[in-house]
Enzyme design. Structure first.
Site, PDB file in Angstrom:
ATOM      1  N   LYS A 200       3.700   8.954   5.123  1.00 56.09           N
ATOM      2  CA  LYS A 200       2.886   9.842   5.926  1.00 56.09           C
ATOM      3  C   LYS A 200       1.824   9.062   6.702  1.00 56.09           C
ATOM      4  CE  LYS A 200       3.138  12.896   1.958  1.00 56.09           C
ATOM      5  NZ  LYS A 200       2.355  13.426   0.830  1.00 56.09           N
ATOM      6  N   GLY A 201       1.617   7.818   6.302  1.00 56.68           N
ATOM      7  CA  GLY A 201       0.508   7.029   6.831  1.00 56.68           C
ATOM      8  C   GLY A 201       0.477   6.901   8.342  1.00 56.68           C
TER       9      GLY A 201
ATOM     10  N   ASP B 219       0.380  -4.752   4.942  1.00 56.98           N
ATOM     11  CA  ASP B 219      -0.316  -5.446   3.854  1.00 56.98           C
ATOM     12  C   ASP B 219       0.522  -6.652   3.453  1.00 56.98           C
ATOM     13  OD1 ASP B 219      -1.763  -6.227   1.695  1.00 56.98           O
ATOM     14  OD2 ASP B 219      -1.562  -4.378   0.563  1.00 56.98           O
TER      15      ASP B 219
ATOM     16  N   LYS C 149      -3.561  -6.773   7.326  1.00 58.24           N
ATOM     17  CA  LYS C 149      -4.339  -7.481   6.306  1.00 58.24           C
ATOM     18  C   LYS C 149      -3.914  -8.949   6.281  1.00 58.24           C
ATOM     19  CE  LYS C 149      -5.258  -3.697   3.096  1.00 58.24           C
ATOM     20  NZ  LYS C 149      -5.133  -3.301   1.679  1.00 58.24           N
TER      21      LYS C 149
ATOM     22  N   ARG D  58      -6.779  10.876   4.115  1.00 57.55           N
ATOM     23  CA  ARG D  58      -5.909  10.666   5.270  1.00 57.55           C
ATOM     24  C   ARG D  58      -6.508  11.270   6.542  1.00 57.55           C
ATOM     25  NH1 ARG D  58      -0.775   8.853   3.629  1.00 57.55           N
ATOM     26  NH2 ARG D  58      -0.004   9.739   1.693  1.00 57.55           N
TER      27      ARG D  58
HETATM   28  P1  IMP Z   1       3.275  -3.465   2.480  1.00 56.74           P
HETATM   29  O1  IMP Z   1       4.745  -3.334   2.199  1.00 56.74           O
HETATM   30  O2  IMP Z   1       2.553  -4.218   1.393  1.00 56.74           O
HETATM   31  O3  IMP Z   1       2.976  -4.041   3.850  1.00 56.74           O
HETATM   32  O4  IMP Z   1       2.672  -2.016   2.355  1.00 56.74           O
HETATM   33  C1  IMP Z   1       2.515  -1.185   3.438  1.00 56.74           C
HETATM   34  C2  IMP Z   1       2.141   0.207   2.997  1.00 56.74           C
HETATM   35  O5  IMP Z   1       1.260   0.211   1.873  1.00 56.74           O
HETATM   36  C3  IMP Z   1       1.393   0.899   4.111  1.00 56.74           C
HETATM   37  O6  IMP Z   1       2.273   1.550   4.989  1.00 56.74           O
HETATM   38  C4  IMP Z   1       0.468   1.825   3.366  1.00 56.74           C
HETATM   39  O7  IMP Z   1       1.114   3.036   3.132  1.00 56.74           O
HETATM   40  C5  IMP Z   1       0.217   1.133   2.041  1.00 56.74           C
HETATM   41  N1  IMP Z   1      -1.080   0.412   2.054  1.00 56.74           N
HETATM   42  C6  IMP Z   1      -1.254  -0.921   2.137  1.00 56.74           C
HETATM   43  N2  IMP Z   1      -2.566  -1.243   2.127  1.00 56.74           N
HETATM   44  C7  IMP Z   1      -3.243  -0.067   2.041  1.00 56.74           C
HETATM   45  C8  IMP Z   1      -4.654   0.264   2.001  1.00 56.74           C
HETATM   46  O8  IMP Z   1      -5.560  -0.579   2.051  1.00 56.74           O
HETATM   47  N3  IMP Z   1      -4.945   1.585   1.919  1.00 56.74           N
HETATM   48  C9  IMP Z   1      -3.996   2.558   1.872  1.00 56.74           C
HETATM   49  N4  IMP Z   1      -2.679   2.289   1.910  1.00 56.74           N
HETATM   50  C10 IMP Z   1      -2.304   0.983   2.001  1.00 56.74           C
END
Ligand code: IMP
Length: 183
Positions: A47-48, A107, A135, A169
């Site tokens: 949903k982000g 992230d 990040k 959100r």
């Molecule tokens: P990744 O696979 O580690 O890049 O994770 C990406 C997903 O993790 C994003 O689409 C977010 O839904 C969630 N996410 C990563 N960091 C944060 C944060 O600081 N706050 C909230 N959700 C996060």
């Protein structure tokens, strides 16, 4: 909801609504130039990405299609494993389409790397990524993000689509969540 409405839950405001708006306008101008004469398909991950999608799509002065996917990562909820399961697939057929993945935050980058590979296998004419936030760890994974907004510190952030336990959100800006909220 405004960041000031949850003042006690946040330690630092990273981005105001205005800063986000200005950056999205900037990215939209680049997309318009790069896809002139095309009708790109914007793909968001629920949903982000809902807020970014809504703002990017409305900022673009061109025809676009919008589609959403829902995925879930296996394993720990706080750390991405890179193993992804599709909960809701796209409605659109990607073959021959110019696809832009619209993401809220990168992230570890594992989710995005998986998504890009998955969508690439469906025969799009082109496939690029637009992400509002990045990040530091994202740099370690080799995912090429053509359009990105802001580099942010390695903290847990909420707002503008990003949640903690489904809350925050609907904040207009992005802020660092105070540790006492998840302690
Ligand atoms: P990744 O696979 O580690 O890049 O994770 C990406 C997903 O993790 C994003 O689409 C977010 O839904 C969630 N996410 C990563 N960091 C944060 C944060 O600081 N706050 C909230 N959700 C996060």
């Amino acid at each position: 909801m405004e960041l000031s409405d949850v003042q006690a839950d946040i330690t630092e405001v990273l981005l105001t609504e205005q800063q986000i708006h200005d950056k999205i306008a900037e990215l939209a101008r680049r997309v318009e130039a790069d896809y002139a004469g095309q009708r790109p398909l914007l793909v968001g991950v629920l949903k982000g990405a809902v807020m970014v999608m809504a703002d990017v799509a409305r900022e673009l002065k061109m025809h676009v299609d919008i589609d959403f996917m829902a995925v879930s990562s296996y394993g720990m909820s706080t750390e991405s494993s890179g193993v992804v399961r599709i909960l809701k697939d796209l409605d659109a057929d990607l073959s021959g389409r110019h696809v832009i993945i619209v993401e809220d935050i990168i992230d570890s980058g594992l989710t995005l790397a998986w998504l890009k590979a998955n969508l690439a296998s469906r025969g799009p004419a082109s496939l690029e990524i637009l992400a509002l936030l990045r990040k530091p760890d994202a740099a370690k994974v080799d995912v090429d993000v053509k359009y990105f907004g802001f580099d942010i510190p390695n903290a847990f952030v909420v707002g503008y689509g990003l949640d903690y336990a489904e809350r925050y959100r609907n904040l207009r800006g992005v802020a660092v969540l105070a540790p006492h909220v998840y302690a």
